[in-house]
Design a protein around this motif. Structure first.
Motif, PDB file in Angstrom:
ATOM      1  N   ARG A 122      27.639   4.189   7.930  1.00 47.09           N
ATOM      2  CA  ARG A 122      29.269   3.778   7.908  1.00 47.09           C
ATOM      3  C   ARG A 122      29.519   3.301   9.180  1.00 47.09           C
TER       4      ARG A 122
ATOM      5  N   ASN B 227      27.485  10.478   2.363  1.00 48.96           N
ATOM      6  CA  ASN B 227      28.924  10.001   1.799  1.00 48.96           C
ATOM      7  C   ASN B 227      29.459  11.848   2.402  1.00 48.96           C
TER       8      ASN B 227
ATOM      9  N   ARG C 242      28.297  13.489   5.467  1.00 43.75           N
ATOM     10  CA  ARG C 242      29.586  12.777   6.580  1.00 43.75           C
ATOM     11  C   ARG C 242      31.370  13.356   6.408  1.00 43.75           C
ATOM     12  N   SER C 243      31.501  13.350   5.346  1.00 44.58           N
ATOM     13  CA  SER C 243      32.718  14.416   4.909  1.00 44.58           C
ATOM     14  C   SER C 243      32.604  15.585   5.192  1.00 44.58           C
TER      15      SER C 243
END
Length: 273
Positions: free
Chosen positions: A94, A162, A165-166
């Motif tokens: 990221r 992802n 992370r989200s």
């Protein structure tokens, strides 16, 4: 034992980290990545034991206090690896990394592995494609105290970096499972959990259903919504009233609205008993 030190972006260990961005590699190796101080802290709090932790003090927002996470992992026997800034930025997935990256066991769980209580609040996500949407739903489920989130016929895996992370790491704090839709529906029946399906094709508002018992709130794929298989299986089909020009809400937003109606009803019910 002193930490390993990686200074070169060409180090082969960093290539093995970037390989874990691919789902096929994650599934073959049974591992995934956790990036970020908050995400790693929550994973450790949830009992996850990383295989290795890579850290870069130069990128940390508050190195003196945040390095305690590295010490904590090291005390549990986890391999810790210090990485130079240029090398860490090569491995990070990221933008604007904060200096923490860990390799952890993949999340592989079926519905049959879940344990829920007699008044379970659960979430069923059928065919949801975007990792960011699944991650956002996990954050809502965590905040609402949901007992499980099930990916039915999943397009992405729970170990997608992802998604991790989200979800801000809540993928490790909320029990999650993946199964074909039929298996997920069978499990709900076995647990006595009523299915509430969200769809625009109904006249029943989401606020007109009783969520105080064992219930699963179902949302479908971003483009097509829930399949007929799930809609037929539902005890209730509910809609969220919309008066704008767009024909649908974001799937994670829809899930949050209905989940918190369930939370509201349950709190009110408990206050009256």
């Amino acid at each position: 034992m002193p930490d390993l030190l990686i200074s070169s972006p060409a180090n082969p260990r960093l290539k093995s980290l970037t390989a874990l961005r691919r789902r096929r590699t994650r599934e073959e190796l049974g591992r995934t990545l956790v990036e970020g101080f908050e995400e790693l802290s929550l994973a450790l709090d949830a009992g996850v034991l990383p295989e290795s932790v890579y850290y870069c003090p130069e990128l940390m927002l508050d190195a003196p206090s945040q390095l305690a996470v590295v010490e904590r992992a090291r005390a549990d026997g986890v391999e810790t690896v210090q990485v130079s800034r240029v090398a860490f930025e090569k491995a990070a997935y990221r933008e604007g990394p904060d200096g923490f990256l860990a390799v952890v066991p993949a999340l592989v769980r079926r519905c049959a592995d879940l344990e829920v209580g007699p008044r379970a609040l659960t979430v069923l996500c059928e065919g949801v494609e975007k990792p960011g949407n699944l991650g956002a739903m996990l954050r809502t489920a965590d905040a609402a105290g949901a007992e499980a989130v099930i990916a039915a016929d999943p397009v992405t895996d729970w170990g997608n970096p992802n998604l991790v992370r989200s979800s801000k790491g809540t993928v490790f704090s909320v029990p999650v499972a993946s199964d074909p839709t039929g298996e997920a529906l069978r499990w709900l029946d076995e647990q006595g959990i009523a299915l509430v399906a969200t769809t625009p094709d109904t006249d029943l508002d989401y606020t007109d259903v009783d969520y105080t018992g064992p219930v699963a709130i179902a949302v479908g794929a971003e483009k097509y919504g829930l399949t007929e298989q799930v809609l037929r299986h539902a005890a209730y089909r509910v809609r969220i009233p919309m008066v704008g020009r767009a024909n649908s809400l974001n799937v994670a937003t829809s899930a949050a609205i209905v989940i918190y109606e369930a939370v509201r009803q349950r709190r009110r019910s408990s206050q009256h008993h």
